[in-house]
Design a protein around this motif. Structure first.
Motif, PDB file in Angstrom:
ATOM      1  N   ARG A  45     -20.534  10.531  36.747  1.00 22.90           N
ATOM      2  CA  ARG A  45     -20.445  11.850  37.436  1.00 22.90           C
ATOM      3  C   ARG A  45     -20.320  11.480  38.915  1.00 22.90           C
ATOM      4  O   ARG A  45     -20.028  10.279  39.366  1.00 22.90           O
ATOM      5  N   GLN A  46     -20.079  12.677  39.619  1.00 22.87           N
ATOM      6  CA  GLN A  46     -19.562  12.424  41.101  1.00 22.87           C
ATOM      7  C   GLN A  46     -20.336  13.237  41.861  1.00 22.87           C
ATOM      8  O   GLN A  46     -21.081  14.230  41.720  1.00 22.87           O
ATOM      9  N   PHE A  47     -20.722  12.575  43.151  1.00 22.50           N
ATOM     10  CA  PHE A  47     -21.499  13.206  44.037  1.00 22.50           C
ATOM     11  C   PHE A  47     -20.553  14.182  44.941  1.00 22.50           C
ATOM     12  O   PHE A  47     -19.666  13.790  45.331  1.00 22.50           O
ATOM     13  N   ALA A  51     -16.644  13.980  52.881  1.00 20.74           N
ATOM     14  CA  ALA A  51     -15.301  14.364  53.126  1.00 20.74           C
ATOM     15  C   ALA A  51     -14.346  13.121  53.117  1.00 20.74           C
ATOM     16  O   ALA A  51     -13.323  13.088  53.479  1.00 20.74           O
ATOM     17  N   SER A  52     -14.999  11.703  53.093  1.00 17.28           N
ATOM     18  CA  SER A  52     -14.187  10.456  53.368  1.00 17.28           C
ATOM     19  C   SER A  52     -14.253   9.664  52.014  1.00 17.28           C
ATOM     20  O   SER A  52     -13.504  10.046  50.916  1.00 17.28           O
ATOM     21  N   ASN A  53     -15.211   8.621  51.836  1.00 17.38           N
ATOM     22  CA  ASN A  53     -15.156   8.044  50.697  1.00 17.38           C
ATOM     23  C   ASN A  53     -15.756   8.558  49.626  1.00 17.38           C
ATOM     24  O   ASN A  53     -16.829   9.808  49.888  1.00 17.38           O
ATOM     25  N   LEU A  54     -15.325   8.222  48.295  1.00 24.36           N
ATOM     26  CA  LEU A  54     -16.015   9.030  47.213  1.00 24.36           C
ATOM     27  C   LEU A  54     -17.026   8.126  46.341  1.00 24.36           C
ATOM     28  O   LEU A  54     -16.972   6.962  46.377  1.00 24.36           O
ATOM     29  N   THR A  55     -17.999   8.843  46.103  1.00 19.76           N
ATOM     30  CA  THR A  55     -19.171   8.293  45.552  1.00 19.76           C
ATOM     31  C   THR A  55     -19.280   8.624  44.101  1.00 19.76           C
ATOM     32  O   THR A  55     -19.534   9.777  43.901  1.00 19.76           O
ATOM     33  N   TYR A  56     -19.788   7.884  43.244  1.00 13.79           N
ATOM     34  CA  TYR A  56     -19.807   8.062  41.956  1.00 13.79           C
ATOM     35  C   TYR A  56     -21.253   7.614  41.301  1.00 13.79           C
ATOM     36  O   TYR A  56     -21.691   6.467  41.869  1.00 13.79           O
ATOM     37  N   LEU A  57     -21.813   8.238  40.335  1.00 12.17           N
ATOM     38  CA  LEU A  57     -22.787   8.076  39.551  1.00 12.17           C
ATOM     39  C   LEU A  57     -22.477   7.267  38.330  1.00 12.17           C
ATOM     40  O   LEU A  57     -21.892   8.021  37.280  1.00 12.17           O
ATOM     41  N   LEU A  58     -23.029   6.119  37.930  1.00 10.13           N
ATOM     42  CA  LEU A  58     -22.635   5.415  36.776  1.00 10.13           C
ATOM     43  C   LEU A  58     -24.135   5.460  35.889  1.00 10.13           C
ATOM     44  O   LEU A  58     -24.907   4.526  36.384  1.00 10.13           O
ATOM     45  N   GLN A  59     -24.246   6.285  34.903  1.00 11.08           N
ATOM     46  CA  GLN A  59     -25.354   6.184  34.227  1.00 11.08           C
ATOM     47  C   GLN A  59     -25.595   5.439  32.901  1.00 11.08           C
ATOM     48  O   GLN A  59     -24.719   5.734  32.040  1.00 11.08           O
TER      49      GLN A  59
END
Length: 360
Positions: A45-47, A51-59
């Motif tokens: 999933r993605q937070f 507006a800069s770096n991208l942050t993802y949730l790996l479950q």
């Protein structure tokens, strides 16, 4: 607290934005080889913030991980340095326990086509534009939360980078001069045909710049939406995130950066429209109260804070303009950025008003 109640408070990831998915065929075997106990294909999933770096949730079934990578599309060579950010977090961990644990750092572009890193997930409340539904704080509670968050910035600025073995994180003396020169240069390179000139603001900052007041660890993007609060005790800060721009430098410049985002209840409608954190709530300190509290706690003191406040607003305008430049030239298609030009232009007006009233 029930799991359902916690879910309403904890920052939630959402569906991945179009064009920003991760290549799991490459990522999954890499993570299995690098992180003990990680097996199988995670739910990704993605937070939505940032507006800069991208942050993802790996479950995974027994744990959650966070992946940070630079944005897709064309980016400046010196921007979005994932390796530097991860190594700063690693270096800070022994002396500033509010950073997450780094699990893996990847320089192999065959995995995702970029540098990235993976860290532990700090499960908690992130105070974004508004406090999450279900977190109802009184005016006195809001003030307590506000002071606790400011204290984490003060804690960071109290660390001696030399005794902590962190002297290599920055260039040392001359920070103020480098920032004024550097951000002015970045703005001129990011100007579009519909952008304000900022020349008067840049000239004022050049003329009025003071000497560095100290050389300390600074975050450079310290805001409420970069802290994590304990779900069971929302006054307790358990994490500070987003260390992309951290370095050694003048702590008052860092405070000025933070105050650029500090929208209070009596600000004009344009500033209210830019609000990204709940600093408008009753009980939150005003910008002037933040300055006074910070000075009292740190022992730093200057007769006038105007320079640092105007610098913070200018720097924010440059960041916004740089993002808009990428959208304007088709280097990103993210529709969130199409109106950033109005925010950047407004900040010039705000800087000019402060300059006109300044006693410097």
């Amino acid at each position: 607290m029930t799991d359902q109640a916690i879910d309403t408070l904890v920052d939630q990831a959402t569906d991945i934005r179009e064009g920003e998915s991760l290549d799991l065929n490459s990522l999954v075997p890499y993570l299995e080889a690098q992180i003990p106990g990680v097996e199988g294909i995670p739910r990704v999933r993605q937070f939505p913030g940032g507006a800069s770096n991208l942050t993802y949730l790996l479950q995974y079934p027994d744990k959650d991980l966070i992946l940070r990578r630079p944005p897709f599309g064309t980016i400046a060579k010196s921007a979005h340095d994932m390796l530097r950010e991860a190594k700063i977090i690693q270096a800070l961990k022994p002396v500033y326990p509010y950073v997450p644990e780094i699990m893996a750092i990847c320089e192999d572009h065959s995995v995702l086509g970029c540098d990235f890193y993976v860290m532990e997930r700090l499960v908690g409340i992130i105070p974004r534009q508004d406090l999450p539904k279900g977190l109802n704080l009184s005016e006195s509670d809001t003030r307590k939360l506000c002071l606790n968050v400011i204290d984490k910035l003060i804690d960071l600025h109290s660390i001696d980078p030399y005794t902590a073995g962190l002297s290599e994180l920055g260039k040392g003396e001359g920070y103020v001069e480098r920032q004024i020169s550097g951000w002015s240069d970045r703005y001129r390179k990011a100007i579009t045909d519909n952008a304000s000139g900022f020349e008067t603001v840049m000239a004022w900052l050049e003329e009025k710049q003071p000497k560095d007041i100290a050389n300390r660890l600074i975050h450079n993007d310290f805001r409420f939406d970069n802290v994590v609060l304990n779900v069971d005790n929302p006054f307790e800060v358990i994490g500070v995130l987003d260390w992309e721009m951290a370095t050694l430098g003048d702590p008052l410049m860092d405070l000025g950066n933070s105050l650029a985002y500090w929208v209070q209840a009596d600000d004009d409608p344009q500033m209210q429209f830019m609000r990204r954190q709940p600093t408008h709530l009753k009980g939150m300190l005003s910008r002037q109260e933040v300055i006074e509290y910070y000075m009292d706690k740190t022992g730093f003191n200057v007769p006038c804070f105007d320079f640092y406040e105007i610098y913070g607003l200018f720097r924010l305008a440059v960041i916004i303009q740089q993002i808009y430049y990428r959208y304007h030239h088709g280097q990103t298609k993210d529709k969130r950025f199409q109106n950033f030009i109005h925010a950047a232009n407004y900040l010039e007006q705000r800087c000019m008003k402060l300059i006109e009233k300044s006693v410097l």
